[in-house]
Write a protein that holds these residues in place. Sequence first.
Motif, PDB file in Angstrom:
ATOM      1  N   UNK A  62       1.473  -1.469   4.140  1.00 34.42           N
ATOM      2  CA  UNK A  62       0.640  -2.665   4.357  1.00 34.42           C
ATOM      3  C   UNK A  62       0.667  -3.637   3.182  1.00 34.42           C
ATOM      4  N   UNK A  63       0.783  -3.113   1.975  1.00 37.27           N
ATOM      5  CA  UNK A  63       0.843  -3.986   0.796  1.00 37.27           C
ATOM      6  C   UNK A  63       2.139  -4.791   0.807  1.00 37.27           C
ATOM      7  N   UNK A  64       3.237  -4.118   1.109  1.00 37.45           N
ATOM      8  CA  UNK A  64       4.515  -4.826   1.193  1.00 37.45           C
ATOM      9  C   UNK A  64       4.507  -5.846   2.323  1.00 37.45           C
ATOM     10  N   UNK A  65       3.941  -5.484   3.463  1.00 35.61           N
ATOM     11  CA  UNK A  65       3.909  -6.421   4.587  1.00 35.61           C
ATOM     12  C   UNK A  65       3.104  -7.662   4.225  1.00 35.61           C
ATOM     13  N   UNK A  66       2.039  -7.490   3.463  1.00 39.38           N
ATOM     14  CA  UNK A  66       1.273  -8.635   2.975  1.00 39.38           C
ATOM     15  C   UNK A  66       2.143  -9.520   2.094  1.00 39.38           C
ATOM     16  N   UNK A  67       2.930  -8.890   1.228  1.00 41.82           N
ATOM     17  CA  UNK A  67       3.837  -9.652   0.367  1.00 41.82           C
ATOM     18  C   UNK A  67       4.902 -10.367   1.187  1.00 41.82           C
TER      19      UNK A  67
END
Length: 200
Positions: free
Chosen positions: A45-50
């Motif tokens: 989820x953190x990468x998808x936000x990025x």
Amino acid sequence: MSLEVIGAGFCRTGTETLKTALEQLGFAPCYHMFTLIEKHEEHVPVWENAFTGGTDIDWDFIYQGYRAAVDFPTAAFSEHLATVKYPNAKVILTIRNPEKWFESASTTTFPATLKRRAGRPTVMNMLFKGRHTEKEYAISVYNKHIDRIKQVISPERLLIYRVREGWEPLCRFLDVEIPDNVFPHRNAQADFGQLMSTLK
């Protein structure tokens, strides 16, 4: 612990080899695309936000416990990571012939990544705008990334590196002794399918 080495090279430029070499030189553990897939589902989820342009990215959460990071998705954010978040880290830009890079990526990483993340934002969507199959466009993105890293990273912090060069330039750049063991060569194009099949 914060990142000491940031790999700015795109996938299929020898990043798995570089990961192995860095870990053998003591820069372990090293974060890689396979690390994310195998060990860190909580990072997705953190990468998808990025990938979708988020600005409040918890990079310390991603890289907690890691001394180095290479390959995608790190490479896509290497400019920000090296200039803003980890300004003391050394940067290694792995490169190869653009035509050979595209040939390799278009038959391995591109389809594998998109298949595994169907319907979800990916670094491939972010970088290539869905045009990863268009050779001229994909190569232009690749070349622009290389040029940009050369522009923004000071020469004393940057190693432009082809993994076929082996230990000597890498060890000199990192200021470590050359090990006695043979330089590793990992993840040849023919082996990629087998590697992907072993991932969870």
